[in-house]
Design an enzyme around this catalytic site. Structure first.
Site, PDB file in Angstrom:
ATOM      1  N   LYS A  46       0.854  -1.206   0.000  1.00 29.53           N
ATOM      2  CA  LYS A  46       0.000   0.000   0.000  1.00 29.53           C
ATOM      3  C   LYS A  46       0.883   1.247   0.000  1.00 29.53           C
ATOM      4  CE  LYS A  46      -1.700   1.521   4.067  1.00 29.53           C
ATOM      5  NZ  LYS A  46      -1.354   2.916   4.373  1.00 29.53           N
ATOM      6  N   ASN A  47       1.918   1.236   0.855  1.00 31.73           N
ATOM      7  CA  ASN A  47       2.719   2.453   1.037  1.00 31.73           C
ATOM      8  C   ASN A  47       3.735   2.689  -0.067  1.00 31.73           C
ATOM      9  OD1 ASN A  47       1.187   2.945   3.241  1.00 31.73           O
ATOM     10  ND2 ASN A  47       2.737   2.376   4.743  1.00 31.73           N
ATOM     11  N   CYS A 142      -4.872  12.410  12.422  1.00 35.65           N
ATOM     12  CA  CYS A 142      -5.582  11.127  12.383  1.00 35.65           C
ATOM     13  C   CYS A 142      -5.389  10.492  13.762  1.00 35.65           C
ATOM     14  CB  CYS A 142      -5.023  10.233  11.278  1.00 35.65           C
ATOM     15  SG  CYS A 142      -3.436   9.542  11.702  1.00 35.65           S
ATOM     16  N   ARG A 147       0.138  14.584  12.580  1.00 32.66           N
ATOM     17  CA  ARG A 147       0.580  14.354  11.191  1.00 32.66           C
ATOM     18  C   ARG A 147       0.747  15.676  10.423  1.00 32.66           C
ATOM     19  NH1 ARG A 147      -0.959   9.049   9.933  1.00 32.66           N
ATOM     20  NH2 ARG A 147       0.587   9.090   8.269  1.00 32.66           N
ATOM     21  N   ASP A 332       4.985   0.587  11.768  1.00 35.13           N
ATOM     22  CA  ASP A 332       3.736  -0.049  11.300  1.00 35.13           C
ATOM     23  C   ASP A 332       3.621  -1.502  11.747  1.00 35.13           C
ATOM     24  OD1 ASP A 332       3.639   1.682   8.093  1.00 35.13           O
ATOM     25  OD2 ASP A 332       3.194   2.317  10.129  1.00 35.13           O
ATOM     26  N   ARG A 424      -8.728  -0.698   4.551  1.00 34.05           N
ATOM     27  CA  ARG A 424      -7.862   0.312   3.922  1.00 34.05           C
ATOM     28  C   ARG A 424      -6.497  -0.266   3.598  1.00 34.05           C
ATOM     29  NH1 ARG A 424      -6.502   4.792   7.503  1.00 34.05           N
ATOM     30  NH2 ARG A 424      -5.136   5.150   5.743  1.00 34.05           N
TER      31      ARG A 424
HETATM   32  C1  EPZ Z   1       4.318   6.964   6.037  1.00 37.89           C
HETATM   33  O1  EPZ Z   1       3.556   7.993   6.645  1.00 37.89           O
HETATM   34  C2  EPZ Z   1       3.399   5.751   5.998  1.00 37.89           C
HETATM   35  N1  EPZ Z   1       2.230   6.045   5.178  1.00 37.89           N
HETATM   36  C3  EPZ Z   1       2.976   5.386   7.427  1.00 37.89           C
HETATM   37  O2  EPZ Z   1       2.175   4.200   7.346  1.00 37.89           O
HETATM   38  C4  EPZ Z   1       4.232   5.074   8.235  1.00 37.89           C
HETATM   39  O3  EPZ Z   1       3.870   4.770   9.555  1.00 37.89           O
HETATM   40  C5  EPZ Z   1       5.168   6.291   8.210  1.00 37.89           C
HETATM   41  O4  EPZ Z   1       5.475   6.651   6.831  1.00 37.89           O
HETATM   42  C6  EPZ Z   1       6.481   6.032   8.938  1.00 37.89           C
HETATM   43  O5  EPZ Z   1       7.129   4.938   8.351  1.00 37.89           O
HETATM   44  C7  EPZ Z   1       2.354   5.983   3.830  1.00 37.89           C
HETATM   45  O6  EPZ Z   1       3.417   5.708   3.293  1.00 37.89           O
HETATM   46  C8  EPZ Z   1       1.107   6.262   3.032  1.00 37.89           C
HETATM   47  P1  EPZ Z   1       6.431  10.386   8.059  1.00 37.89           P
HETATM   48  P2  EPZ Z   1       4.118   9.528   6.629  1.00 37.89           P
HETATM   49  O7  EPZ Z   1       6.297  11.626   7.257  1.00 37.89           O
HETATM   50  O8  EPZ Z   1       4.847   9.773   5.368  1.00 37.89           O
HETATM   51  C9  EPZ Z   1       6.368  13.718  11.446  1.00 37.89           C
HETATM   52  C10 EPZ Z   1       0.303   2.856   7.772  1.00 37.89           C
HETATM   53  O9  EPZ Z   1      -0.186   2.342   8.789  1.00 37.89           O
HETATM   54  N2  EPZ Z   1       6.241  14.666  10.328  1.00 37.89           N
HETATM   55  O10 EPZ Z   1       7.630   9.518   7.870  1.00 37.89           O
HETATM   56  O11 EPZ Z   1       2.986  10.433   6.974  1.00 37.89           O
HETATM   57  C11 EPZ Z   1       5.118  12.805  11.570  1.00 37.89           C
HETATM   58  O12 EPZ Z   1       4.121  13.463  12.331  1.00 37.89           O
HETATM   59  C12 EPZ Z   1       0.804   4.288   7.797  1.00 37.89           C
HETATM   60  O13 EPZ Z   1       0.412   2.261   6.656  1.00 37.89           O
HETATM   61  C13 EPZ Z   1       6.362  16.033  10.620  1.00 37.89           C
HETATM   62  O14 EPZ Z   1       6.545  16.445  11.774  1.00 37.89           O
HETATM   63  O15 EPZ Z   1       5.128   9.474   7.850  1.00 37.89           O
HETATM   64  C14 EPZ Z   1       5.685  11.597  12.262  1.00 37.89           C
HETATM   65  O16 EPZ Z   1       5.766  11.857  13.648  1.00 37.89           O
HETATM   66  C15 EPZ Z   1       0.644   4.923   9.174  1.00 37.89           C
HETATM   67  N3  EPZ Z   1       6.247  16.910   9.584  1.00 37.89           N
HETATM   68  C16 EPZ Z   1       7.116  11.486  11.692  1.00 37.89           C
HETATM   69  O17 EPZ Z   1       7.420  12.789  11.154  1.00 37.89           O
HETATM   70  C17 EPZ Z   1       6.054  16.509   8.295  1.00 37.89           C
HETATM   71  O18 EPZ Z   1       5.993  17.380   7.389  1.00 37.89           O
HETATM   72  C18 EPZ Z   1       7.259  10.471  10.564  1.00 37.89           C
HETATM   73  O19 EPZ Z   1       6.258  10.779   9.609  1.00 37.89           O
HETATM   74  C19 EPZ Z   1       5.937  15.131   8.027  1.00 37.89           C
HETATM   75  C20 EPZ Z   1       6.046  14.221   9.067  1.00 37.89           C
END
Ligand code: EPZ
Length: 447
Positions: A46-47, A142, A147, A332, A424
């Site tokens: 998915k990701n 969420c 996020r 995850d 999902r």
């Molecule tokens: C991706 O989310 C995945 N989703 C998530 O999977 C996964 O848990 C996550 O990466 C970490 O591996 C998809 O790929 C669609 P991040 P993403 O940006 O990109 C903070 C699942 O269950 N952050 O790496 O949103 C954020 O709040 C989902 O399949 C900022 O502060 O994750 C988090 O604490 C859940 N500012 C950390 O960084 C930003 O601009 C990592 O988030 C972006 C992120």
């Protein structure tokens, strides 16, 4: 698929056939106690699929994806978002998903779709790169955290975009096009790395992304962009260099296997006992899970592109994990691993360093008889003799599947509510588990 096939324009009947949408309020009834024995074919990730689909906005040619998990709710939601922007989508009988955006006909990714699926924010970079303009609803938080998308927006600003926030929407413009920049992320972000890597493919000049995410899904997206004609070096490392080009063309791309789904089933068979053969997965994408699972008592061996897992016949031993960006332990898989710890001898500690609120499965597991105490972003899990079935509530995708794993091994019957979270991210989860012996069925909403 030949290059000639790529050039084929989409015919009218090719337009995406909406699948039978499952009812959002369906529930699962699971009777625990069955070992898992047999073969599961792991679906496309998915990701990886979600950012790959957004790449269609970068080219007027067709992208053709094999191994796309088209049954997933998130995939269908993103197709709907892309179609609003001008993409035509076709799901071919041979399982290939074809996406083609001859031109972007709308610049606005609407709130009602973006709020359903945060990854829609990944249309921002490609739209800016292709059209110099984009308007995307702020995705909002969420269940697992606020996020924010500040790292995405700061990076686009560094590349010359003007960003305005207005009435819950991000309005981004780059009238003279994006220009290459040297961007160092203050923290690792999968989504920000993907958004900016896509934006940089059509920017003027060279972009360097430092402290970039190294997840296999980033590498898969980069491989697809390179097949489209992009110039990218350093995929899979913390420093990615992208040299902008004028245009990108179509390609055929095979989506990588879902390492989180594969890891979920490995943890499942560790809990229930039995032997699972997992096909179409990459064990090297799960190095940080293999160690702790072997420590707990799972035997793992490779057989070609399949992996065979079974318990070593001894009691499960508790161990500690801490989630970190790849190649560290995947956040995850945290909830699923915690479920396993509830039945281990001794205690285990789980520390969640990526998201601020990713312990929603804890109260539900405790209602099934687990002994879990949380302290900030750490949880102590003391092993218990058994879990007992209960009526539980799914809250987010990975917490939901952690409850399913608990139900598979609990004594008695468990009802899992709100399984739209599961639909999902886990393709045909009921059918896959029934095929390996689980006593699980999808039932309608509560009366
Ligand atoms: C991706 O989310 C995945 N989703 C998530 O999977 C996964 O848990 C996550 O990466 C970490 O591996 C998809 O790929 C669609 P991040 P993403 O940006 O990109 C903070 C699942 O269950 N952050 O790496 O949103 C954020 O709040 C989902 O399949 C900022 O502060 O994750 C988090 O604490 C859940 N500012 C950390 O960084 C930003 O601009 C990592 O988030 C972006 C992120």
């Amino acid at each position: 698929m030949t290059q000639a096939a790529i050039a084929q324009p989409l015919s009218a009947e090719d337009i995406f056939a909406p699948q039978t949408q499952k009812s959002g309020m369906d529930r699962l009834r699971i009777v625990g106690g069955q070992r898992l024995n047999g073969t599961i074919e792991v679906s496309g990730a998915k990701n990886a699929a979600l950012p790959l689909m957004c790449a269609t906005l970068l080219s007027e040619d067709a992208l053709q994806f094999t191994n796309m998990p088209t049954e997933l709710g998130d995939i269908r939601t993103l197709v709907a978002v892309l179609q609003k922007l001008g993409t035509r989508a076709a799901y071919r009988e041979d399982g290939v998903l074809v996406l083609q955006t001859k031109e972007i006909t709308s610049l606005r990714a609407p709130y009602d779709l973006v709020r359903k699926m945060r990854a829609s924010v990944l249309v921002l970079g490609p739209m800016l790169a292709r059209n110099g303009e984009a308007e995307v609803s702020l995705p909002g938080g969420c269940a697992i955290g606020t996020r924010p998308i500040d790292l995405h927006l700061d990076g686009l600003k560094a590349m010359g975009a003007e960003i305005k926030l207005n009435e819950g929407y991000v309005k981004a413009t780059a009238k003279d096009g994006l220009k290459g920049a040297h961007i160092t992320f203050p923290k690792v972000s999968v989504g920000a790395t993907e958004n900016l890597m896509m934006a940089a493919t059509l920017a003027k000049g060279e972009t360097i992304l430092e402290n970039a995410a190294m997840e296999p899904e980033i590498v898969d997206l980069g491989d697809c962009l390179i097949a489209m004609g992009a110039k990218i070096e350093g995929l899979g490392t913390a420093t990615i260099k992208i040299t902008g080009v004028d245009k990108l063309h179509g390609c055929v791309h095979d989506v990588i296997a879902d390492r989180i789904e594969a890891g979920t089933w490995m943890i499942g068979v560790c809990l229930t006992g039995g032997t699972l053969r997992l096909e179409k997965m990459r064990l090297d994408h799960l190095n940080s899970l293999i160690g702790p699972l072997k420590e707990a008592g799972l035997e793992i061996e490779e057989d070609g592109d399949a992996v065979i897992c079974h318990r070593n016949g001894k009691p499960l031993i508790g161990t500690d994990i801490m989630t970190e960006p790849f190649p560290g332990f995947a956040t995850d898989l945290q909830a699923q691993f915690m479920t396993m710890l509830t039945l281990c001898q001794g205690a285990g500690m789980v520390t969640e360093t990526i998201f601020e609120n990713r312990f929603m499965h804890v109260p539900e597991l405790n209602r099934m008889g687990a002994d879990i105490r949380t302290h900030g972003n750490s949880a102590i899990i003391r092993g218990v003799e058994k879990l007992t079935g209960a009526e539980v509530m799914a809250t987010d995708l990975r917490a939901s599947v952690a409850l399913v794993l608990a139900a598979l091994v609990a004594e008695g019957t468990t009802i899992v509510n709100r399984i739209y979270h599961l639909d999902r991210g886990y393709e045909n989860i009921v059918e896959k588990l029934q095929a390996v012996g689980a006593n699980i069925e999808r039932i309608g909403p509560a009366a």
